[in-house]
Motif scaffolding. Structure first.
Motif, mmCIF file in Angstrom:
data_model
loop_
_atom_site.group_PDB
_atom_site.id
_atom_site.type_symbol
_atom_site.label_atom_id
_atom_site.label_comp_id
_atom_site.label_asym_id
_atom_site.label_seq_id
_atom_site.Cartn_x
_atom_site.Cartn_y
_atom_site.Cartn_z
ATOM 1 N N VAL A 1 0.845 -1.194 0.000
ATOM 2 C CA VAL A 1 0.000 0.000 0.000
ATOM 3 C C VAL A 1 0.881 1.244 0.000
ATOM 4 N N GLU A 2 0.323 2.331 -0.498
ATOM 5 C CA GLU A 2 1.067 3.585 -0.547
ATOM 6 C C GLU A 2 1.127 4.218 0.840
ATOM 7 N N VAL A 3 2.301 4.645 1.226
ATOM 8 C CA VAL A 3 2.509 5.221 2.552
ATOM 9 C C VAL A 3 3.502 6.370 2.425
ATOM 10 N N ARG A 4 3.357 7.368 3.283
ATOM 11 C CA ARG A 4 4.347 8.437 3.347
ATOM 12 C C ARG A 4 5.367 8.037 4.412
ATOM 13 N N VAL A 5 6.631 7.883 3.986
ATOM 14 C CA VAL A 5 7.716 7.483 4.873
ATOM 15 C C VAL A 5 8.599 8.689 5.160
ATOM 16 N N SER B 1 11.626 20.540 20.089
ATOM 17 C CA SER B 1 11.109 21.401 19.020
ATOM 18 C C SER B 1 11.068 20.651 17.690
ATOM 19 N N GLN B 2 12.101 19.869 17.411
ATOM 20 C CA GLN B 2 12.157 19.111 16.162
ATOM 21 C C GLN B 2 11.046 18.066 16.094
ATOM 22 N N VAL B 3 10.792 17.382 17.210
ATOM 23 C CA VAL B 3 9.710 16.400 17.258
ATOM 24 C C VAL B 3 8.371 17.066 16.985
ATOM 25 N N SER B 4 8.173 18.253 17.521
ATOM 26 C CA SER B 4 6.917 18.973 17.293
ATOM 27 C C SER B 4 6.699 19.247 15.806
ATOM 28 N N GLU B 5 7.743 19.674 15.108
ATOM 29 C CA GLU B 5 7.627 19.939 13.674
ATOM 30 C C GLU B 5 7.405 18.648 12.894
ATOM 31 N N LEU B 6 8.120 17.599 13.278
ATOM 32 C CA LEU B 6 8.015 16.321 12.580
ATOM 33 C C LEU B 6 6.623 15.721 12.731
ATOM 34 N N VAL B 7 6.123 15.671 13.961
ATOM 35 C CA VAL B 7 4.802 15.096 14.209
ATOM 36 C C VAL B 7 3.718 15.940 13.552
ATOM 37 N N GLY B 8 3.914 17.251 13.556
ATOM 38 C CA GLY B 8 2.930 18.131 12.927
ATOM 39 C C GLY B 8 2.686 17.786 11.475
ATOM 40 N N GLU B 9 3.733 17.372 10.772
ATOM 41 C CA GLU B 9 3.587 16.990 9.365
ATOM 42 C C GLU B 9 3.187 15.527 9.220
ATOM 43 N N ALA B 10 3.863 14.629 9.950
ATOM 44 C CA ALA B 10 3.613 13.194 9.780
ATOM 45 C C ALA B 10 2.185 12.812 10.166
ATOM 46 N N SER B 11 1.604 13.496 11.137
ATOM 47 C CA SER B 11 0.259 13.153 11.600
ATOM 48 C C SER B 11 -0.819 13.537 10.604
ATOM 49 N N ARG B 12 -0.476 14.272 9.567
ATOM 50 C CA ARG B 12 -1.453 14.680 8.555
ATOM 51 C C ARG B 12 -1.787 13.539 7.596
ATOM 52 N N HIS B 13 -1.026 12.467 7.621
ATOM 53 C CA HIS B 13 -1.173 11.406 6.624
ATOM 54 C C HIS B 13 -1.857 10.176 7.220
ATOM 55 N N ASP B 14 -2.761 9.584 6.438
ATOM 56 C CA ASP B 14 -3.490 8.406 6.906
ATOM 57 C C ASP B 14 -2.553 7.239 7.169
ATOM 58 N N ARG B 15 -1.578 7.055 6.272
ATOM 59 C CA ARG B 15 -0.576 6.005 6.452
ATOM 60 C C ARG B 15 0.787 6.681 6.531
ATOM 61 N N ALA B 16 1.445 6.554 7.670
ATOM 62 C CA ALA B 16 2.746 7.191 7.854
ATOM 63 C C ALA B 16 3.662 6.307 8.682
ATOM 64 N N ILE B 17 4.924 6.287 8.280
ATOM 65 C CA ILE B 17 5.991 5.593 9.008
ATOM 66 C C ILE B 17 7.132 6.579 9.176
#
Length: 294
Positions: free
Chosen positions: A174-178, A194-210
């Motif tokens: 399946v297609e996933v954003r890695v 601070s870096q985790v906050s930026e990373l999670v802010g983007e990664a959490s926008r995707h239905d499938r993310a790793i």
């Protein structure tokens, strides 16, 4: 020998004709014409025999070691375990292409690679680790094409500028954003938060993310609290509370620690856990076989 009568002669002729017919049929069957034989499908044969990666295996590896660059060794260990996707940290751009090419050569699998750097090209780490003027950063490799590639530099980089890269590819069919990242070094917990906050802010926008990478922090460190809000670590022994069951992955002072992560969102569930393979680097190759459930 007397000549046969008319009835015997007719019987002899029939037998001779039958013999000739059978002989002709045998010749035709032994040498078929191109029109009579349907060629095998080269595409079907190739797909049946083509080597493949482990389709649901995702991995992370910090490749650098104070002893020097070892792209051949990186390709060897990756070829042994054949991950579908791997995030590389502390890697020279020229070595990414070498690892990709050697990995493809060793496995017969066409791996795809994307690289990004965050420090300026003249930064001391480039001259020391990669050679004068050569780039140093992080990369994604995948046995499926990497599309919609993106990169982001963290606002708070610490002693070195840091960031993440991401791309769409296939995991477990399946297609996933890695995502792949390398957070700030030891002693810089506020920068990592601070870096985790930026990373999670983007990664959490995707239905499938790793999310893969070297986080330079153990699971129970406060700066990783944001990761636990939307993601699970593939190692069931690791959690926001310290546990001795959490697999350690890096040679850190004063003991080995869990620094290297395979984070999955609720679209995936981990397999039996993670595998940490000792390498030439001061970090293990860490991978997990994850399964799509969405």
């Amino acid at each position: 020998m007397p000549y046969p009568d008319s009835r015997g002669l007719m019987l002899l002729i029939r037998r001779w004709r039958l013999f000739v017919a059978l002989l002709a049929a045998a010749v035709l069957l032994g040498t078929p014409t191109a029109a009579a034989v349907e060629p095998s499908s080269p595409t079907a044969d190739a797909s049946a025999q083509a080597p493949s990666a482990q389709p649901n295996r995702v991995a992370t590896l910090n490749v650098y070691n104070p002893g020097g660059r070892k792209p051949d060794a990186a390709a060897d260990v990756l070829a042994k375990y054949r991950p579908q996707v791997v995030g590389l940290q502390e890697v020279c751009q020229t070595d990414v292409w070498k690892i990709r090419d050697k990995l493809t050569e060793r496995t017969g699998i066409e791996y795809h690679a994307k690289f990004e750097y965050f420090n300026h090209w003249w930064h001391w780490s480039h001259a020391w680790r990669c050679g004068e003027g050569r780039l140093y950063g992080i990369a994604l490799l995948s046995a499926s094409p990497l599309t919609e590639f993106d990169s982001h530099t963290y606002d708070e980089g610490g002693t070195e500028r840091r960031g993440y890269v991401s791309a769409k590819t296939l995991v477990d069919g399946v297609e996933v954003r890695v995502f792949n990242t390398h957070l700030a070094q030891a002693g810089q917990s506020s920068e990592r938060r601070s870096q985790v906050s930026e990373l999670v802010g983007e990664a959490s926008r995707h239905d499938r993310a790793i999310v893969l990478g070297d986080f330079n922090a153990e699971p129970h460190y406060g700066e990783l609290a944001g990761m636990w809000t939307g993601f699970t670590e593939a190692d069931p022994g690791c959690g926001p509370v310290y546990s001795a069951a959490c697999t350690v992955t890096a040679n850190a002072s004063p003991r080995r620690k869990k620094f290297d992560y395979v984070w999955i969102n609720n679209a995936f569930q981990p397999g039996p856990g993670v595998t940490a393979v000792d390498t030439w680097s001061d970090h293990d190759l860490v991978f997990s076989d994850v399964n799509n459930v969405l």
